[in-house]
Scaffold this motif. Structure first.
Motif, short mmCIF file in Angstrom:
data_model
loop_
_atom_site.label_atom_id
_atom_site.label_comp_id
_atom_site.label_asym_id
_atom_site.label_seq_id
_atom_site.Cartn_x
_atom_site.Cartn_y
_atom_site.Cartn_z
N LEU A 1 22.33 33.98 48.24
CA LEU A 1 23.45 33.15 47.76
C LEU A 1 24.73 33.81 48.27
O LEU A 1 25.10 34.90 47.82
CB LEU A 1 23.44 33.09 46.22
CG LEU A 1 24.31 32.02 45.56
CD1 LEU A 1 23.86 30.62 46.00
CD2 LEU A 1 24.22 32.14 44.04
N GLU B 1 28.68 34.73 49.39
CA GLU B 1 29.89 34.91 48.58
C GLU B 1 30.68 33.62 48.42
O GLU B 1 31.37 33.40 47.41
CB GLU B 1 30.78 36.01 49.20
CG GLU B 1 31.48 35.62 50.49
CD GLU B 1 30.57 35.56 51.70
OE1 GLU B 1 30.99 35.05 52.73
OE2 GLU B 1 29.40 36.06 51.63
N SER C 1 29.58 30.87 47.70
CA SER C 1 29.00 30.08 46.61
C SER C 1 29.38 30.62 45.25
O SER C 1 28.96 30.07 44.23
CB SER C 1 27.47 30.06 46.75
OG SER C 1 27.06 29.49 47.98
N SER C 2 30.16 31.67 45.20
CA SER C 2 30.54 32.26 43.92
C SER C 2 31.70 31.51 43.30
O SER C 2 32.47 30.84 43.98
CB SER C 2 30.91 33.74 44.12
OG SER C 2 32.06 33.85 44.94
N SER D 1 31.46 35.09 40.14
CA SER D 1 30.22 34.82 39.41
C SER D 1 29.24 34.06 40.30
O SER D 1 29.63 33.12 41.02
CB SER D 1 30.55 34.00 38.14
OG SER D 1 31.39 34.72 37.28
N TYR D 2 27.91 34.45 40.19
CA TYR D 2 26.83 33.81 40.96
C TYR D 2 25.81 33.26 39.96
O TYR D 2 25.27 34.01 39.14
CB TYR D 2 26.15 34.80 41.88
CG TYR D 2 27.06 35.41 42.94
CD1 TYR D 2 27.19 34.79 44.17
CD2 TYR D 2 27.77 36.58 42.68
CE1 TYR D 2 28.03 35.34 45.14
CE2 TYR D 2 28.60 37.13 43.65
CZ TYR D 2 28.71 36.50 44.89
OH TYR D 2 29.56 37.04 45.84
N THR D 3 25.54 31.96 40.04
CA THR D 3 24.56 31.34 39.16
C THR D 3 23.36 30.91 40.02
O THR D 3 23.52 30.25 41.05
CB THR D 3 25.16 30.15 38.42
OG1 THR D 3 26.28 30.61 37.62
CG2 THR D 3 24.15 29.48 37.52
N PHE D 4 22.11 31.23 39.57
CA PHE D 4 20.87 30.97 40.35
C PHE D 4 19.70 30.85 39.39
O PHE D 4 19.82 31.17 38.20
CB PHE D 4 20.61 32.12 41.33
CG PHE D 4 20.34 33.42 40.62
CD1 PHE D 4 19.04 33.84 40.37
CD2 PHE D 4 21.39 34.22 40.16
CE1 PHE D 4 18.79 35.03 39.70
CE2 PHE D 4 21.13 35.41 39.50
CZ PHE D 4 19.84 35.81 39.26
N THR E 1 23.25 34.09 35.37
CA THR E 1 24.57 34.26 35.98
C THR E 1 24.89 35.74 36.03
O THR E 1 24.78 36.45 35.01
CB THR E 1 25.66 33.53 35.20
OG1 THR E 1 25.37 32.12 35.20
CG2 THR E 1 27.04 33.77 35.82
N LYS F 1 27.95 38.31 37.12
CA LYS F 1 29.39 38.32 37.38
C LYS F 1 29.84 39.75 37.62
O LYS F 1 29.42 40.66 36.91
CB LYS F 1 30.15 37.72 36.19
CG LYS F 1 31.66 37.69 36.36
CD LYS F 1 32.35 36.97 35.21
CE LYS F 1 32.26 37.78 33.93
NZ LYS F 1 33.06 37.13 32.83
N THR G 1 32.44 41.73 48.27
CA THR G 1 31.13 41.12 47.97
C THR G 1 30.66 40.29 49.15
O THR G 1 31.45 39.56 49.77
CB THR G 1 31.17 40.26 46.71
OG1 THR G 1 29.90 39.68 46.50
CG2 THR G 1 32.23 39.15 46.81
N GLY H 1 27.61 38.44 48.64
CA GLY H 1 26.70 37.51 48.02
C GLY H 1 25.62 38.22 47.22
O GLY H 1 25.72 39.42 46.91
#
Length: 772
Positions: free
Chosen positions: A656, A658, A660-661, A691-694, A749, A751, A765, A767
C-alpha cells in the motif's frame, strides 16, 4: 591263527551229475561253534563263450559273447571282466539274474561296460590287472545269464562273469521255487555238462590257506595264496607316494564324522596284497557313485561294500587263477549309502592321505567318496522310461561331512580350487596336463565318465557349501544394515517393518531374535530377513547356528517401532518481517510453525514455493514473497521412523503505497529511484500523521532510514503501540522497520505520528507491506 580252508565236496545227490561245488570254509577260532562263524566272501567265475545270433538275439555282424541261463553258487554282486585292464570293451553288457529267494528271473539289466575307477599304472606288477565292467548289486541270487555285444571289431580276450558272494553271517539256503528253471541251465563249477562220467562220490580234496591276523592301519597283511602285488600308484603333480605317512595326520578344521570301520563292515584284510601307499596330502575329494542298483536296503550296505572289495581286489582261486580285478584293495577311500552312513574304504587310515584307485590319473593327492547306487539322470541312463534317482539330503550331508573333515586335515578349503597334474594320459587329459579342480569335484571332472551321475553332480555346489560350514564355523556375526529404518545415534527408528542384512557366513541357519523371542529363521544361505515389529522399543539380535550346533550372536540393536506421525502444533503461517523491500516488489516475509513428535522429530522440509530443509528445532523460515501474487507455502515434518505430516498456507503479499495514506499536517513529496515507485512522502512538523487502512493478518511500515531522520509514534486501530526512531548510521531505503501480526485476517488501520525530533525532525514514509 585264523585259517581259511578250501574244501572240494562231492556233489552226489545233486540234480546235475558231474558237478563239483567248492565251499570256502572259515575255520574261525579254536572251539568256536558253527553258529558263531561268519562265512567269508568269495568270487566264482564263469567264462563267456561266443554266441550265435539266435542265442543272443543280436545282429549276426556284431561280435557277441555270453552265457546261457546258468545255475550258480550263491552270489549278490556281479561284473564282467577281461584279461587286459587297459583294453576297453566297446559295446554293451546285459545281465539277468535268478533270485535265490523267489526263484524268479529278473529283467535284463545293462551295466557300464567299463569300470571308470582304476589304480594308476605302476612299474613292478608281477600280475596284470584285469579290465572290468561296473559292478552290479543284484541281491542274493543263484542263477545268471549274460550277453556282451560289441559295436565293432573283436571283444576283449578272456571275457568272464565274476559272481561275488559277500559272505557274512551264515544263513540257511533259501527255498527253491519249483517250475522256474530255464532250459539248458547248468550248475556253476560243473566239470562238463556233457561228460557222461560222474565223479567218484568218495573222492575228496582239500586245500588250506593260512593268513595272518587282520592288519592295523600300518600293518601289511600276508597271504600265501595271493603273493602278487598291485602296482603302486604313479605320482601326480609334484606329489610322490610313500610307503607310510611322513607324519601323524594333523587335526582337521572340521569334526570327524561317524565312520563305520573296515572291521565293522567286515573287510577281509587277508585279501589286501600290499601295504597302503600315501601321498603328501589329500588336496581334492572326488565324488563318485558306484553305478549299480538303487534297489537295496541300508541293512545290505555292508554286504555291498564287501562285494565291491572282493570284485576290486580278488584273489587266487583253488586253481591258482586270479578272480576279480586284482587291485590292491577296494578302490574308494570312503563309501556312503543312501541312508547317509559313511564307511571306511581303502585301508591305511581314514585320517591319512591314502592313495586309492578311484580317479585314474589323479589318484595321488586325492580322496574318493563313492555313493552306493546309480544317480545318473534319465538321459545318462539311456533306458526307456528310466528316471534318475535324486540323492537324499542324508547322502549330500554325509559327503559334505567327510569331505570337510578330509580336506581339513590338510588345510583345504571345501569351496576352494587346486591345481593337479596327471602323469599319464587318462583318456581325458594328456600326460603332464595341469588341471584346476574344485576341492570337492565329481569323478567326471578328472576322467571321461558320467560318474557321479548328473543327479549328484548338480548338487556338488550344495555339498561344497555344507562342507564349508563344517570346516569353518562362524565365530561372529554382525548386522550390516537395517533397511526400512533410520539410525539416530545408536538407535534405529522404523514405522514397523525392517529388513536386516548381513554378510554371508558358513552356517546352517540364522535366527532373528526380538526381545528374546525368535521371530524368523532364515536359511544358512540367506543374507537378509524381514521383520515386522509392534509399536514400541525393541532389542533385535541376529543369531547364527553353525552346522555343528554351536551358535554365535550379533550385538543387540535397539529399534523403535513408531507408526505415529508428527504434529504441527502451530500450523504454517506467513507474516511480514523486517528487512528491505526490493524495487521489483519482493517483500521480506517469515514462514513460522511448530512441529512435534511422540518419539523423535527428524526434519522439517519446505516443499514450496522452494525447497529447504530445517533442523527439528527450527520454527521459522525467512524468505521473500512476490508482491500481489498468490503463493503456496508448504511444509513437511518427518520423524526418525519416516512418518510425515504436512502443513500449508496460501497467501498474497501486497504493498500500500504512501499515496494511499490519509495524511494530516504538512507532507511533501521526495523523488529518487531508490524509493518504491521512485517517490516517497516526508514530514517534519510535530504531530503530522499518515494513516494506512487495509484488510490483512500481518503488516509492516516501509520507511527510509538515515543519519538525519527522526522518530515517530505508531498507532494500531487507534491505540498507541510503539515509538520508533528511524535514525541509522547510513542511508537505507525501503526498510520495513516495524511489523504487526494478527491471528486472523481483518480490517486494520496503522497510523504514524511525527514526534518532531530535535535537529532531525523528518520522517519519510514509503507505504506499508501486508499479507492478505
Amino acid at each position: 591263527m585264523k585259517r581259511r580252508v578250501l574244501v572240494a565236496l562231492s556233489t552226489a545227490g545233486l540234480v546235475l551229475a558231474g558237478a563239483a561245488v567248492y565251499v570256502l570254509v572259515d575255520g574261525g577260532s579254536p572251539g568256536a561253534s558253527p553258529e558263531s562263524r561268519r562265512s567269508p566272501g568269495q568270487v566264482n567265475t564263469l567264462a563267456l563263450r561266443t554266441m550265435s545270433s539266435t542265442e543272443s538275439d543280436t545282429a549276426a555282424q556284431r561280435p557277441v559273447m555270453g552265457l546261457s541261463p546258468t545255475r550258480t553258487k550263491p552270489f549278490s554282486l556281479l561284473g564282467v571282466t577281461w584279461d587286459n585292464a587297459r583294453a576297453d570293451l566297446d559295446g554293451s553288457v546285459q545281465v539277468r539274474t535268478r533270485s535265490a529267494a523267489a526263484g524268479r528271473w529278473s529283467p535284463w539289466r545293462p551295466i557300464g561296460a567299463n569300470n571308470d575307477a582304476a589304480p594308476d599304472p605302476g612299474a613292478h606288477a608281477d600280475r596284470p590287472m584285469r579290465g572290468g565292467s561296473e559292478p552290479l548289486w543284484v541281491g542274493p541270487s543263484n542263477g545268471v545269464q549274460v550277453r556282451v555285444a560289441g559295436k565293432s571289431g573283436a571283444l576283449p580276450q578272456g571275457l568272464r562273469v565274476e559272481l561275488v558272494d559277500p559272505g557274512g553271517e551264515r544263513r540257511e539256503p533259501a527255498p527253491q521255487a519249483a517250475g522256474d528253471q530255464p532250459d539248458q541251465m547248468t550248475l556253476a563249477g560243473a566239470v562238463s555238462t556233457t561228460d557222461p562220467t560222474p565223479p567218484d562220490p568218495s573222492a575228496s580234496a582239500t586245500a588250506t590257506e593260512t593268513t595272518s591276523p587282520a592288519p592295523t592301519d600300518s600293518a601289511s597283511p600276508t597271504q600265501s595264496a595271493s603273493p602278487s602285488a598291485e602296482p603302486p600308484a604313479s605320482p601326480s603333480a609334484s606329489a610322490s607316494p610313500s610307503a607310510s605317512p611322513t607324519a601323524t595326520a594333523p587335526t582337521s578344521t572340521a569334526p570327524r564324522p561317524a565312520i563305520v570301520s573296515r572291521a565293522q563292515w567286515g573287510a577281509d584284510e587277508t585279501l589286501v596284497k600290499n601295504p597302503p601307499e600315501y601321498a603328501p596330502s589329500a588336496k581334492v575329494v572326488f565324488v563318485h557313485h558306484t553305478a549299480e542298483t538303487n534297489d537295496y536296503t541300508c541293512s545290505e550296505s555292508a554286504e555291498i561294500i564287501r562285494s565291491i572289495m572282493l570284485y576290486h581286489v580278488g584273489y587266487l582261486d583253488k586253481d591258482g587263477k586270479e578272480v576279480g580285478l586284482w587291485w590292491n584293495d577296494i578302490g574308494y577311500n570312503f563309501l556312503v549309502d543312501k541312508c547317509g552312513t559313511i564307511f571306511e574304504g581303502r585301508a591305511g587310515g581314514a585320517d591319512k592321505p591314502v592313495i586309492g584307485a578311484q580317479t585314474y590319473g589323479f589318484n595321488t593327492g586325492s580322496s574318493g567318496v563313492a555313493v552306493l547306487g546309480d544317480y545318473s539322470s534319465t538321459a545318462e541312463l539311456a533306458k526307456p522310461g528310466a528316471v534318475g534317482l535324486a540323492p537324499t539330503q542324508a547322502i549330500l550331508s554325509a559327503v559334505a561331512k567327510v569331505a570337510a573333515w578330509k580336506l581339513g586335515l590338510h588345510g583345504g578349503d571345501p569351496t576352494g580350487k587346486v591345481v593337479m597334474t596327471t602323469p599319464i594320459d587318462n583318456g581325458k587329459f594328456k600326460a603332464g596336463t595341469a588341471v584346476t579342480f574344485n576341492t570337492v569335484s565329481g569323478h567326471r571332472d578328472g576322467f571321461a565318465t558320467v560318474c557321479p551321475g548328473r543327479m549328484i553332480y548338480d548338487k556338488l555346489g550344495t555339498v561344497r557349501t555344507e562342507a564349508k560350514q563344517w570346516a569353518t564355523p562362524a565365530t561372529s556375526v554382525a548386522v550390516t544394515g537395517i533397511s526400512g529404518s533410520t539410525k539416530v545415534g545408536t538407535t534405529y527408528y522404523t514405522k514397523g517393518t525392517v529388513t536386516l542384512s548381513w554378510k554371508p557366513a558358513a552356517v546352517s541357519g540364522y535366527e532373528v531374535v526380538v526381545d528374546g523371542t525368535v521371530v524368523a529363521r532364515p536359511t544358512g544361505t540367506a543374507t537378509t530377513a524381514k521383520v515386522t515389529l509392534a509399536a514400541g522399543s525393541h532389542s533385535i539380535v541376529l543369531r547364527a547356528t553353525n552346522i555343528k550346533g554351536t551358535t554365535v550372536s550379533s550385538p543387540a540393536y535397539p529399534v523403535v517401532a513408531d507408526a505415529t506421525a508428527p504434529v504441527f502444533t502451530t500450523p504454517a503461517g506467513l507474516t511480514i518481517r523486517t528487512g528491505s523491500v526490493s524495487t521489483g516488489g519482493s517483500t521480506p516475509v517469515r514462514l513460522g510453525w511448530k512441529a512435534t513428535d511422540n518419539r523423535l522429530l527428524q526434519t522439517v522440509k519446505a516443499t514450496s514455493p522452494s525447497a529447504a530443509t530445517f533442523t527439528p528445532t527450527t520454527t521459522s523460515w525467512s524468505a521473500y514473497a512476490k508482491m500481489n501474487t498468490s503463493m503456496a507455502w508448504s511444509l513437511t515434518a518427518a520423524d526418525a521412523a519416516g512418518n510425515t505430516a504436512s502443513s500449508a498456507a496460501t497467501r498474497t503479499t501486497a504493498i500500500l503505497h504512501e499515496s494511499s495514506s490519509v495524511r494530516t499536517g504538512t507532507w511533501k513529496t521526495t523523488t529518487y529511484s531508490y524509493y518504491l515507485g521512485s517517490r516517497a512522502y516526508y514530514a517534519s512538523g510535530k504531530g503530522a500523521t499518515a494513516s494506512y487502512t487495509f484488510t490483512g493478518r500481518s503488516a509492516g511500515l516501509i520507511i527510509k532510514r538515515a543519519t538525519n531522520t527522526g522518530a515517530f509514534y505508531v498507532y494500531v486501530d487507534g491505540v498507541k503501540t510503539a515509538f520508533i526512531d528511524s535514525r541509522a548510521a547510513s542511508s537505507a531505503y525501503r526498510q520495513i522497520i516495524w511489523t504487526k501480526n494478527w491471528s486472523t485476517s481483518g480490517k486494520h488501520t496503522i497510523k504514524i505520528v511525527v514526534a518532531g525530533t530535535s535537529g532531525r525532525p523528518n520522517v519519510i514514509t514509503d507505504g506499508i507491506a501486508y499479507v492478505k
